[in-house]
Design a protein around this motif. Structure first.
Motif, PDB file in Angstrom:
ATOM      1  N   ASP A  50       0.846  -1.204   0.000  1.00 23.00           N
ATOM      2  CA  ASP A  50       0.000   0.000   0.000  1.00 23.00           C
ATOM      3  C   ASP A  50       0.877   1.248   0.000  1.00 23.00           C
ATOM      4  O   ASP A  50       1.955   1.266   0.605  1.00 23.00           O
ATOM      5  CB  ASP A  50      -0.891   0.030   1.248  1.00 23.00           C
ATOM      6  CG  ASP A  50      -2.061  -0.945   1.166  1.00 23.00           C
ATOM      7  OD1 ASP A  50      -2.313  -1.477   0.063  1.00 23.00           O
ATOM      8  OD2 ASP A  50      -2.703  -1.190   2.208  1.00 23.00           O
ATOM      9  N   LYS A  51       0.395   2.289  -0.652  1.00 22.17           N
ATOM     10  CA  LYS A  51       1.089   3.572  -0.644  1.00 22.17           C
ATOM     11  C   LYS A  51       0.242   4.576   0.124  1.00 22.17           C
ATOM     12  O   LYS A  51      -0.857   4.935  -0.312  1.00 22.17           O
ATOM     13  CB  LYS A  51       1.340   4.060  -2.071  1.00 22.17           C
ATOM     14  CG  LYS A  51       2.283   3.150  -2.860  1.00 22.17           C
ATOM     15  CD  LYS A  51       2.508   3.674  -4.271  1.00 22.17           C
ATOM     16  CE  LYS A  51       3.460   2.744  -5.036  1.00 22.17           C
ATOM     17  NZ  LYS A  51       3.683   3.214  -6.431  1.00 22.17           N
ATOM     18  N   ILE A  52       0.726   5.000   1.277  1.00 21.85           N
ATOM     19  CA  ILE A  52      -0.029   5.940   2.106  1.00 21.85           C
ATOM     20  C   ILE A  52       0.012   7.330   1.476  1.00 21.85           C
ATOM     21  O   ILE A  52       1.084   7.833   1.127  1.00 21.85           O
ATOM     22  CB  ILE A  52       0.545   5.991   3.535  1.00 21.85           C
ATOM     23  CG1 ILE A  52       0.376   4.622   4.212  1.00 21.85           C
ATOM     24  CG2 ILE A  52      -0.147   7.081   4.359  1.00 21.85           C
ATOM     25  CD1 ILE A  52       0.957   4.554   5.610  1.00 21.85           C
ATOM     26  N   VAL A  53      -1.160   7.936   1.329  1.00 25.29           N
ATOM     27  CA  VAL A  53      -1.242   9.270   0.721  1.00 25.29           C
ATOM     28  C   VAL A  53      -1.821  10.304   1.678  1.00 25.29           C
ATOM     29  O   VAL A  53      -1.776  11.504   1.399  1.00 25.29           O
ATOM     30  CB  VAL A  53      -2.078   9.238  -0.580  1.00 25.29           C
ATOM     31  CG1 VAL A  53      -1.359   8.420  -1.640  1.00 25.29           C
ATOM     32  CG2 VAL A  53      -3.486   8.680  -0.333  1.00 25.29           C
ATOM     33  N   GLY A  54      -2.380   9.864   2.814  1.00 27.75           N
ATOM     34  CA  GLY A  54      -2.953  10.831   3.744  1.00 27.75           C
ATOM     35  C   GLY A  54      -3.357  10.219   5.059  1.00 27.75           C
ATOM     36  O   GLY A  54      -3.514   8.995   5.169  1.00 27.75           O
TER      37      GLY A  54
END
Length: 448
Positions: free
Chosen positions: A160-164
């Motif tokens: 997963d790529k955390i964006v916020g």
């Protein structure tokens, strides 16, 4: 934790506290001398019954005590932790603290806190000037995250790529965990398989996160061999080479360090085949694991794979930036304390810590950048805690002096004496509680 690591951490803690204590007490000492107030003792650490070193110059005895819980200056005619009732029973002398105008006594008492604030500001400014501000942008974490079991429990996945956090963008990756805690976040936004998703944070997650004292997500990095732990399986085998890319275990693709380590733990005391890319060649290395299932291979530095940013500062730029950093650190520290009193997620027994907890904040290997960052942060904590209006702390004396300045009435010495005793009981109680919790968490609990 090895003896060497314990000594390194303890050495950093002892040096940091020594710097902070000496400069804090110097903040009291200098204005006392300027106002011609006699200072009887100036000590690093406490010296009940005996001291490790002492020398007398003029009217002041300088020394080092054996109990490393702080330090002190003993100012004539002042009700402090020494509780020197005999001296206070004598008529006031011109050189005594109690004989000085209230405004002079106030300056003497806030001197220590003032020095700690200025020290933190100075250290942060010098850090920014010398090293700059280095960080990994959240959007540069191109391989996504590696999550632990706590992160997995709320629905996060490796990759997963955390964006916020709480629908707010977080610029620096290392700030994510702190933002989740300080904001008591209800969601984490991630990009998974090209689609943005919102992961709800359930009740109890923040408490569990504070209890484990580790981030729930790390950067996911390819696994390239850097060096070997002395005496490890990998070193003894002689089969691995620096620069090898670890790709698989028994044919299962595990190209990232976190995935490789998780899979390897499933094969304790087994013989496994490690798939490696060496230059242009694919190599399979058979290796017998022990009950720890660790090869003893250190991965290459993540900086080889990610675009870290370093913001540089001139000296003139570093000064306001250091001030801003000091304020930011203080605000975040106060926010953390606030959670102890208002958050259902934060428990005092799990969050409060003493010298062991502080020592564990220092790195396992001596690193001057981290050392000075920790010293600056501890200086902020020391300033904030000392200015609290608790008798026996600087803030308690300041409170009574402000009362005297405003009302024109000086509290009686008997009242100040009782207040000092009450404050000392509170402080020693908190000291015993914090270090007792440390002793339980780090030593006693491991026996059961």
């Amino acid at each position: 934790m090895t003896t060497e690591v314990i000594l390194v951490k303890a050495g950093q803690l002892l040096l940091s506290l020594s710097i902070l204590v000496v400069l804090h007490e110097l903040g009291h000492f200098i204005p006392a001398k300027l106002f011609k107030t006699r200072v009887e003792k100036f000590y690093l650490f406490f010296d009940p019954w005996f001291s490790l070193f002492k020398i007398k110059k003029g009217e002041t005895e300088y020394g080092i005590g054996w109990l490393p819980l702080g330090g002190y200056v003993k100012i004539s005619g002042m009700i402090d932790e020494s509780m020197d009732k005999d001296a206070m029973a004598l008529p006031p002398q011109p050189y005594e603290f109690r004989s000085k105008p209230a405004w002079q006594r106030l300056i003497i008492m806030i001197g220590g806190v003032t020095v700690n604030v200025l020290l933190a500001f100075f250290i942060y400014a010098m850090i920014l000037w010398h090293w700059g501000e280095k960080y990994l942008p959240t959007d540069a974490v191109k391989y996504g995250i590696a999550v632990d079991s706590l992160g997995q429990s709320i629905g996060l996945r490796d990759g997963d790529k955390i964006v916020g956090v709480n629908h707010q963008k977080i610029e620096q990756f290392n700030a994510i965990t702190a933002q989740v805690i300080l904001q008591e976040a209800k969601s984490i936004e991630v990009v998974r398989d090209g689609q943005e998703q919102s992961i709800a944070i359930p009740d109890g997650f923040i408490r569990a996160l504070l209890k484990q004292k580790e981030p729930f997500a790390y950067i996911r990095v390819p696994y390239y061999v850097d060096r070997f732990e002395k005496g490890s399986i990998a070193e003894k085998s002689g089969l691995f080479k620096p620069g090898d890319q670890m790709l698989s275990i028994n044919g299962l693709s595990v190209p990232y360090f976190s995935d490789f380590a998780k899979e390897l733990r499933k094969h304790k005391n087994e013989k496994v085949n490690i798939g490696v890319l060496r230059g242009q060649d694919s190599v399979v290395i058979p290796i017998q694991l022990d009950d720890k299932a660790k090869l003893g291979i250190y991965p290459q530095d993540p900086e080889k794979f990610f675009s870290f940013k370093t913001k540089t500062y001139t000296l003139l730029e570093a000064i306001p930036a250091g001030f801003k950093m000091s304020v930011d650190k203080l605000v975040k520290y106060v926010q953390q304390l606030r959670l102890i009193f208002v958050s259902k997620e934060v428990k005092v027994s799990e969050s409060l810590g003493g010298f062991m907890s502080i020592g564990n904040l220092f790195p396992e290997a001596w690193d001057w950048l981290t050392f000075w960052e920790m010293t600056a942060f501890l200086s902020i904590i020391l300033a904030f805690m000392n200015i609290l209006p608790i008798p026996a702390l600087d803030g308690g004396h300041v409170l009574f002096l402000l009362y005297e300045i405003i009302t024109g009435r000086k509290p009686s010495e008997k009242f100040l004496e009782y207040a000092q005793i009450a404050g000392m009981i509170i402080l020693f109680g908190l000291l015993l509680l914090a270090n007792g919790l440390d002793f339980w968490r780090h030593i006693i609990s491991k026996w059961f």
